[in-house]
Design an enzyme around this catalytic site. Structure first.
Site, PDB file in Angstrom:
ATOM      1  N   HIS A  37       0.834  -1.217   0.000  1.00 38.52           N
ATOM      2  CA  HIS A  37       0.000   0.000   0.000  1.00 38.52           C
ATOM      3  C   HIS A  37       0.859   1.253   0.000  1.00 38.52           C
ATOM      4  O   HIS A  37       1.979   1.271   0.517  1.00 38.52           O
ATOM      5  CB  HIS A  37      -0.972   0.002   1.182  1.00 38.52           C
ATOM      6  CG  HIS A  37      -0.348   0.060   2.544  1.00 38.52           C
ATOM      7  ND1 HIS A  37      -0.117   1.250   3.208  1.00 38.52           N
ATOM      8  CD2 HIS A  37       0.073  -0.913   3.375  1.00 38.52           C
ATOM      9  CE1 HIS A  37       0.418   0.994   4.394  1.00 38.52           C
ATOM     10  NE2 HIS A  37       0.549  -0.302   4.525  1.00 38.52           N
ATOM     11  N   ASP A  66      -0.654   4.432   0.884  1.00 36.80           N
ATOM     12  CA  ASP A  66      -1.141   5.407   1.854  1.00 36.80           C
ATOM     13  C   ASP A  66      -0.377   5.263   3.162  1.00 36.80           C
ATOM     14  O   ASP A  66       0.168   4.200   3.472  1.00 36.80           O
ATOM     15  CB  ASP A  66      -2.646   5.249   2.090  1.00 36.80           C
ATOM     16  CG  ASP A  66      -3.026   3.876   2.619  1.00 36.80           C
ATOM     17  OD1 ASP A  66      -2.558   2.863   2.048  1.00 36.80           O
ATOM     18  OD2 ASP A  66      -3.774   3.794   3.617  1.00 36.80           O
ATOM     19  N   ASP A 124       6.357   1.401   6.446  1.00 38.35           N
ATOM     20  CA  ASP A 124       4.946   1.032   6.319  1.00 38.35           C
ATOM     21  C   ASP A 124       4.262   1.943   5.309  1.00 38.35           C
ATOM     22  O   ASP A 124       3.694   2.954   5.705  1.00 38.35           O
ATOM     23  CB  ASP A 124       4.284   1.113   7.691  1.00 38.35           C
ATOM     24  CG  ASP A 124       2.863   0.616   7.709  1.00 38.35           C
ATOM     25  OD1 ASP A 124       2.481  -0.135   6.800  1.00 38.35           O
ATOM     26  OD2 ASP A 124       2.122   0.983   8.628  1.00 38.35           O
ATOM     27  N   GLU A 140      -5.219   1.287   2.954  1.00 39.60           N
ATOM     28  CA  GLU A 140      -4.927   0.236   3.922  1.00 39.60           C
ATOM     29  C   GLU A 140      -4.982   0.744   5.352  1.00 39.60           C
ATOM     30  O   GLU A 140      -5.410   0.033   6.262  1.00 39.60           O
ATOM     31  CB  GLU A 140      -3.546  -0.371   3.633  1.00 39.60           C
ATOM     32  CG  GLU A 140      -3.278  -1.695   4.322  1.00 39.60           C
ATOM     33  CD  GLU A 140      -2.642  -1.546   5.691  1.00 39.60           C
ATOM     34  OE1 GLU A 140      -2.483  -2.566   6.383  1.00 39.60           O
ATOM     35  OE2 GLU A 140      -2.284  -0.408   6.080  1.00 39.60           O
ATOM     36  N   ASP A 160       4.495  -6.438   4.106  1.00 37.46           N
ATOM     37  CA  ASP A 160       4.048  -5.405   5.044  1.00 37.46           C
ATOM     38  C   ASP A 160       4.080  -5.912   6.483  1.00 37.46           C
ATOM     39  O   ASP A 160       3.211  -5.584   7.285  1.00 37.46           O
ATOM     40  CB  ASP A 160       2.625  -4.963   4.668  1.00 37.46           C
ATOM     41  CG  ASP A 160       2.192  -3.699   5.413  1.00 37.46           C
ATOM     42  OD1 ASP A 160       3.063  -2.996   5.951  1.00 37.46           O
ATOM     43  OD2 ASP A 160       0.980  -3.438   5.466  1.00 37.46           O
TER      44      ASP A 160
END
Length: 468
Positions: free
Chosen positions: A86, A88, A117, A151, A175
């Site tokens: 992801h 975001d 992250d 996410e 992740d």
């Protein structure tokens, strides 16, 4: 073929240049900039466009799925292998020593919001695909790097994407941690509401109390406004509270009242005990002031029920050997006009049925005059440790590190949950600093390069094999 980290050295400048460009996008959910093609805001959409343009420039096939997500695809064949990450990020919060969206390298570490992250791992997976393509590998299957954009909030990106696009046969999400995550706890976001009767005849009134930004973050800051007069020196009491606690803060006397701020330490909600919850801290102080009894009891209720991060005060503390204890994070709080709304993120063990603990929780809330609404519920996922896919990824990790480890279960929620058959696979190692959702988030560059080498070999094995 050789898939050692050292063989990636010529691609390191490419990797760092494009990762730092990606990190400069403040790709947080922004309802003020939502528009057609940008369902979560334009900054997130800018990050998605950047990755898709990068993929296209490297000769991959790309697709933007109405702004909700996109993918970068390579290879031929009927079967599809998915890699899900992801773009975001959570809000940066406070406490940074540098601009969180101005990435910089220091002592082998790359600092910025999203390095761990999940932009860093996403770029490591992209680098693995580029490396294989540059080496002339002829895949018998397709690899699709799927790029999500929601996410950290509600996963609407994956819901929309898979309503339009093909489900991979198997896949992984970069992740989490190595060696392999074969199980993830259930996750539930809730809003707890508690209304009280306020007696305004007391000498002090709590006008408002707010804290936190996201349910999946331990709140760094909480603020309150109190008005009225007190025989006690409130500023002196506050300073004494700070001296005797792990909190920092400030108090300003103005307009017949005080404005208070308490700061703690942010952390990922999967383990609330890694942070210092500012909301709990401010509630502890407020319960000592001469408000009406109902206000003081409310402050005590907040502090007592959410301090330990395990749900003990609600009688729902539980656990299993596979995935560990239930965790409960008080992520947000708003108290105005006698109504207190509390945002809670709870992650429950794989082997403990949801109804078993949730019924107890609702009964305890009912006793306390509170109610709960479920905002989002992700059920646990699990692949057996001896599953062939798990064992294949585990063997590749062991080959690269020399470490003979068991598959793990975690409290985090990765896009592996969006797959019919998937796991989380890296990109963090056991020695890696865990800084996701923290101030000064960073990652070791060598770790990302080693992860890229592992991903390259894993993808090579998956797309050149005749196995399903």
């Amino acid at each position: 073929m050789q898939f050692e980290k050292d063989h990636l050295s010529t691609l390191q400048p490419f990797f760092l240049e494009h990762l730092q460009e990606l990190l400069r996008f403040p790709s947080m959910y922004d309802p003020t900039t939502i528009q057609t093609g940008a369902p979560f805001g334009t900054s997130i959409q800018d990050a998605l466009h950047y990755m898709l343009q990068l993929g296209e420039s490297e000769g991959f096939v790309t697709k933007d799925v109405e702004g909700y997500a996109g993918h970068i695809e390579w290879g031929h064949g009927e079967d599809l292998i998915g890699v899900l990450g992801h773009l975001d990020v959570v809000p940066p919060g406070e406490g940074w020593s540098h601009d969180p969206f101005d990435p910089y390298v220091k002592e082998g570490k790359l600092f910025a919001r999203g390095t761990q992250d999940d932009k860093g791992p996403v770029m490591a997976a992209f680098l693995a695909m580029k490396w294989l393509k540059d080496m002339g590998v002829k895949p018998k299957k397709r690899i699709r790097l799927i790029l999500g954009t929601d996410e950290e909030r509600g996963w609407a990106c994956m819901d929309h994407y898979f309503s339009k696009e093909e489900m991979p046969v198997v896949g992984f999400s970069p992740d989490a941690m190595f060696p392999v995550i074969h199980a993830e706890k259930g996750l539930i976001d809730m809003e707890v509401t508690k209304q009280i009767d306020v007696d305004h005849s007391s000498s002090l009134d709590l006008v408002h109390f707010h804290g936190g930004e996201r349910l999946n973050m331990v709140p760094y800051k909480a603020t309150a406004r109190i008005e009225g007069e007190s025989e006690e020196e409130i500023d002196a009491l506050f300073e004494d509270f700070l001296l005797q606690s792990n909190y920092e803060g400030s108090i300003v006397e103005e307009n017949n009242g005080y404005s208070l701020t308490v700061t703690g330490k942010s952390a990922h909600a999967m383990e609330p005990r890694n942070g210092i919850n500012a909301i709990v801290g401010l509630a502890k102080f407020l319960e000592t002031l001469p408000f009406s009894q109902s206000v003081r009891e409310l402050m005590n209720w907040v502090a007592y029920h959410f301090e330990d991060g395990r749900g003990t005060a609600f009688s729902i503390n539980c656990g299993d050997q596979m995935s560990g204890p239930l965790t409960m994070n008080l992520g947000t709080l708003s108290f105005v006009d006698s109504v207190c709304n509390v945002g809670v993120n709870t992650r429950y063990p794989v082997a403990v049925p949801f109804d078993e603990w949730f019924q107890v929780f609702t009964k305890e809330l009912d006793k306390d005059g509170a109610s709960v609404d479920i905002v989002e519920h992700l059920e646990p996922i699990y692949l057996p440790k001896d599953h062939p896919f798990v064992q294949k990824l585990l063997a590749i990790y062991e080959k690269h590190t020399g470490e003979n480890l068991e598959p793990l279960a975690i409290g985090g929620a990765t896009y592996a949950r969006a797959l019919n058959q998937g796991v989380a696979y890296g990109a963090m190692f056991s020695h890696s600093p865990d800084t996701a959702h923290n101030a000064d988030e960073h990652i070791l560059i060598d770790d990302l390069l080693q992860a890229a080498a592992i991903y390259a070999e894993a993808l090579y094995e998956l797309v050149t094999s005749d196995e399903d």
